[in-house]
Design a protein around this motif. Structure first.
Motif, mmCIF file in Angstrom:
data_model
loop_
_atom_site.group_PDB
_atom_site.id
_atom_site.type_symbol
_atom_site.label_atom_id
_atom_site.label_comp_id
_atom_site.label_asym_id
_atom_site.label_seq_id
_atom_site.Cartn_x
_atom_site.Cartn_y
_atom_site.Cartn_z
ATOM 1 N N VAL A 1 -13.182 -2.139 19.252
ATOM 2 C CA VAL A 1 -13.042 -0.753 18.800
ATOM 3 C C VAL A 1 -11.940 -0.624 17.743
ATOM 4 O O VAL A 1 -12.117 0.064 16.734
ATOM 5 N N LEU A 2 -10.802 -1.287 17.961
ATOM 6 C CA LEU A 2 -9.645 -1.100 17.090
ATOM 7 C C LEU A 2 -9.652 -1.974 15.839
ATOM 8 O O LEU A 2 -9.140 -1.565 14.799
ATOM 9 N N LEU A 3 -10.182 -3.172 15.935
ATOM 10 C CA LEU A 3 -10.141 -4.093 14.796
ATOM 11 C C LEU A 3 -11.407 -3.912 13.967
ATOM 12 O O LEU A 3 -12.414 -4.586 14.170
ATOM 13 N N THR A 4 -11.335 -2.993 13.012
ATOM 14 C CA THR A 4 -12.532 -2.609 12.253
ATOM 15 C C THR A 4 -12.528 -3.112 10.823
ATOM 16 O O THR A 4 -13.352 -2.682 10.028
ATOM 17 N N GLY A 5 -11.635 -4.003 10.480
ATOM 18 C CA GLY A 5 -11.562 -4.516 9.116
ATOM 19 C C GLY A 5 -10.306 -4.042 8.424
ATOM 20 O O GLY A 5 -9.514 -3.279 8.979
ATOM 21 N N HIS A 6 -10.125 -4.500 7.183
ATOM 22 C CA HIS A 6 -8.926 -4.138 6.431
ATOM 23 C C HIS A 6 -9.209 -4.224 4.934
ATOM 24 O O HIS A 6 -10.205 -4.782 4.505
ATOM 25 N N TRP A 7 -8.288 -3.665 4.168
ATOM 26 C CA TRP A 7 -8.399 -3.686 2.713
ATOM 27 C C TRP A 7 -7.530 -4.794 2.149
ATOM 28 O O TRP A 7 -6.390 -4.958 2.537
ATOM 29 N N GLU A 8 -8.096 -5.566 1.249
ATOM 30 C CA GLU A 8 -7.335 -6.545 0.468
ATOM 31 C C GLU A 8 -7.455 -6.116 -0.981
ATOM 32 O O GLU A 8 -8.470 -6.375 -1.628
ATOM 33 N N GLY A 9 -6.433 -5.432 -1.460
ATOM 34 C CA GLY A 9 -6.510 -4.856 -2.800
ATOM 35 C C GLY A 9 -7.492 -3.701 -2.792
ATOM 36 O O GLY A 9 -7.349 -2.748 -2.049
ATOM 37 N N LYS A 10 -8.538 -3.798 -3.605
ATOM 38 C CA LYS A 10 -9.565 -2.760 -3.647
ATOM 39 C C LYS A 10 -10.840 -3.176 -2.944
ATOM 40 O O LYS A 10 -11.850 -2.499 -3.024
#
Length: 127
Positions: free
Chosen positions: A49-58
């Motif tokens: 539920v909590l670990l939904t991805g992340h942004w690396e730059g754009k």
């Protein structure tokens, strides 16, 4: 490296004396195994539920599920101890966060919930 959280029950000698009168040690082993399995499942669900991805730059990076798959359980001490938790090196950073990343604590909420259930199961067995 970050300090690992643990949950420990003290006073096993008095507990074992009381349990010998009321129940068998196999009942205690069953409670330990069941609660460890439930805690593992709770942590895996919370991680999903909590670990939904992340942004690396754009660019948005989708989650791979490595942390969820690394949460495994291990029973030791002849069935009287259960261990569970993430095995990835970066899990403490996810749980506590960094100055660049908010925390995504998938560890403590299921642990607090399961801790109460574990205590009540042992108290029920001792009555």
């Amino acid at each position: 490296m970050a300090k690992r959280a643990s949950f420990k029950v003290n006073g096993l000698t008095s507990l074992s004396k009381k349990l010998k009168k009321n129940a068998t040690m196999s009942d205690v082993k069953t409670i330990v195994k069941t609660n460890t399995a439930e805690l593992t499942e709770g942590m895996q669900n919370e991680a999903q539920v909590l670990l939904t991805g992340h942004w690396e730059g754009k660019k948005f990076v989708k989650p791979t599920g490595t942390t969820k798959r690394s949460i495994t359980m291990h029973i030791s001490n002849n069935g009287l101890a259960g261990h569970t938790g993430p095995k990835t090196e970066y899990a403490p950073y996810l749980i506590r966060g960094t100055r660049y990343m908010v925390k995504r604590d998938f560890f403590l909420p299921p642990l607090r919930k399961q801790k109460q259930k574990f205590k009540s199961d042992l108290e029920r067995l001792m009555q």
